[in-house]
Design a protein around this motif. Sequence first.
Motif, mmCIF file in Angstrom:
data_model
loop_
_atom_site.group_PDB
_atom_site.id
_atom_site.type_symbol
_atom_site.label_atom_id
_atom_site.label_comp_id
_atom_site.label_asym_id
_atom_site.label_seq_id
_atom_site.Cartn_x
_atom_site.Cartn_y
_atom_site.Cartn_z
ATOM 1 N N VAL A 21 3.737 -8.130 -1.435
ATOM 2 C CA VAL A 21 3.136 -7.302 -0.385
ATOM 3 C C VAL A 21 2.154 -8.126 0.440
ATOM 4 N N GLY A 22 1.348 -8.944 -0.232
ATOM 5 C CA GLY A 22 0.388 -9.780 0.483
ATOM 6 C C GLY A 22 1.062 -10.763 1.423
ATOM 7 N N LEU A 23 2.171 -11.347 0.976
ATOM 8 C CA LEU A 23 2.907 -12.273 1.841
ATOM 9 C C LEU A 23 3.520 -11.555 3.037
ATOM 10 N N ALA A 24 4.058 -10.363 2.800
ATOM 11 C CA ALA A 24 4.639 -9.592 3.903
ATOM 12 C C ALA A 24 3.580 -9.276 4.950
ATOM 13 N N ALA A 25 2.402 -8.881 4.490
ATOM 14 C CA ALA A 25 1.313 -8.544 5.413
ATOM 15 C C ALA A 25 0.857 -9.768 6.199
ATOM 16 N N THR A 26 0.729 -10.892 5.516
ATOM 17 C CA THR A 26 0.234 -12.104 6.179
ATOM 18 C C THR A 26 1.266 -12.657 7.149
ATOM 19 N N ASP A 27 2.529 -12.622 6.774
ATOM 20 C CA ASP A 27 3.585 -13.079 7.687
ATOM 21 C C ASP A 27 3.622 -12.216 8.946
ATOM 22 N N TYR A 28 3.494 -10.896 8.765
ATOM 23 C CA TYR A 28 3.521 -10.008 9.932
ATOM 24 C C TYR A 28 2.327 -10.284 10.840
ATOM 25 N N ALA A 29 1.145 -10.461 10.228
ATOM 26 C CA ALA A 29 -0.054 -10.735 11.019
ATOM 27 C C ALA A 29 0.071 -12.067 11.761
ATOM 28 N N ARG A 30 0.657 -13.061 11.115
ATOM 29 C CA ARG A 30 0.873 -14.364 11.761
ATOM 30 C C ARG A 30 1.782 -14.218 12.983
ATOM 31 N N ASP A 81 -6.924 -18.864 4.886
ATOM 32 C CA ASP A 81 -7.470 -18.391 3.611
ATOM 33 C C ASP A 81 -6.462 -17.511 2.884
ATOM 34 N N ALA A 82 -5.809 -16.626 3.615
ATOM 35 C CA ALA A 82 -4.842 -15.717 2.991
ATOM 36 C C ALA A 82 -3.679 -16.490 2.392
ATOM 37 N N TYR A 83 -3.107 -17.407 3.150
ATOM 38 C CA TYR A 83 -1.973 -18.181 2.636
ATOM 39 C C TYR A 83 -2.381 -19.061 1.452
ATOM 40 N N THR A 84 -3.586 -19.621 1.505
ATOM 41 C CA THR A 84 -4.043 -20.465 0.405
ATOM 42 C C THR A 84 -4.217 -19.651 -0.873
ATOM 43 N N GLU A 85 -4.856 -18.486 -0.760
ATOM 44 C CA GLU A 85 -5.067 -17.650 -1.937
ATOM 45 C C GLU A 85 -3.743 -17.135 -2.495
ATOM 46 N N LEU A 86 -2.809 -16.782 -1.625
ATOM 47 C CA LEU A 86 -1.519 -16.285 -2.102
ATOM 48 C C LEU A 86 -0.712 -17.391 -2.773
ATOM 49 N N GLU A 87 -0.844 -18.614 -2.278
ATOM 50 C CA GLU A 87 -0.164 -19.739 -2.940
ATOM 51 C C GLU A 87 -0.781 -20.001 -4.309
ATOM 52 N N ALA A 127 -4.093 -10.313 -2.767
ATOM 53 C CA ALA A 127 -3.180 -9.537 -1.929
ATOM 54 C C ALA A 127 -3.910 -8.421 -1.204
ATOM 55 N N ASN A 128 -4.870 -7.787 -1.871
ATOM 56 C CA ASN A 128 -5.673 -6.771 -1.200
ATOM 57 C C ASN A 128 -6.436 -7.377 -0.033
ATOM 58 N N ARG A 129 -7.039 -8.539 -0.251
ATOM 59 C CA ARG A 129 -7.766 -9.198 0.841
ATOM 60 C C ARG A 129 -6.822 -9.574 1.972
#
Length: 383
Positions: free
Chosen positions: A256-265, A290-296, A330-332
């Motif tokens: 879910v976090g990746l989907a959100a970050t990809d959409y925002a990108r 920051d989001a991509y780093t934390e998700l990785e 993912a929440n962040r």
Amino acid sequence: MNFELTEEQQLIRDTAADFAKRELAANAAALDCGEGQDAFFTNLNALAELGFMGLNIDPRYGGSGVGTVAFSLAITEIARACASTAVTTSVTNMVAEVIQAVASEEQKSYYLPKICSGEYPAAGFCLTEPGAGSDPSGMRTSAVKDGDEWVLNGSKAYITSGEFAGVFVVWAVTDKDAKRGKGISCFLVERETAGLEVGPAEHKMGQKGSATNPVYFDNCRIPASALMGELNRGYQVALGELAGGRIGIGSLALGVGLAATDYARDYALEREQFGQAISNFQALQWMLADAYTELEAARLLLMQAASLKENGKDFAMQASMAKLFATEAANRACYSGQQILGGHGYNREYPLERFARDVRITSIYEGTSEIQRLIIARNKLSV
């Protein structure tokens, strides 16, 4: 260390990603609005046919036998498209694994093929009670021996897939005089058993396509053969399976976090303000970085926990670390994605609003973030 996936793991990941994009993504918004149930069940059946309802189950029982790493990869890709389908798949796999781990050969041969094949749309994990959530040892549901039967009385709460699960693994007190957590056993109870009643689905904030129900037992009689594993040793089984389930929920949150970050990108690359794409502004670049780093980092923690479990090593603390970090990250990520979209991020026309609601529960169910911190601290303080 080798961070490369095997060919089989890559195939599982790619198959899950392809199916999620083709079949799940288009129905996710409908499920969130209380529609799309027919497609939801069709997709569950298709996932079973692809082998995703028994990813870590021995092929002789109808499973895929591809291991925990592949399971984590699959749940992440499914969750990128539909969190409701992902949690249904994750919990069904968890139930199948507990049956494989402690059930008799007869029980495994009967129930696992039904779960893995999709004959049962899902399976239920009946542990939580209204007064026993973070502390399941305080459960009150009881099982009393009566001749060749057990009689179940009590209630369970927040049971994923309650209204359409074909079979439940149910924990109950079988020795009320035993020390706390010592007199608990687990049973296999079929959905249509007399005395078992599934209550109306909860009205939830997110993951609305996945039914979450109370389950009641009123003089529910089951055969003596329904006991799974050793009498009065069920609590230890529950704790072990919860650790494995945390890998699934952490993987779901990651998706879910990746989907959100990809959409925002993608949005930031197209949206223009002040005469240029907002992706050019450093404030947003850093939010995405920051989001991509934390998700990785979350992905690596999950892979570590999954690899340990797959190789038969102690993984409980690593699973708690992975679940804690992945769900919080993912929440962040979802909230950062909403911020990047601005007002659109608060609008149901855009998926970020749904992602933020879907991801919120991941830091609560299968053990809250606070419980994960407790597990980690106790482990480190016991050396």
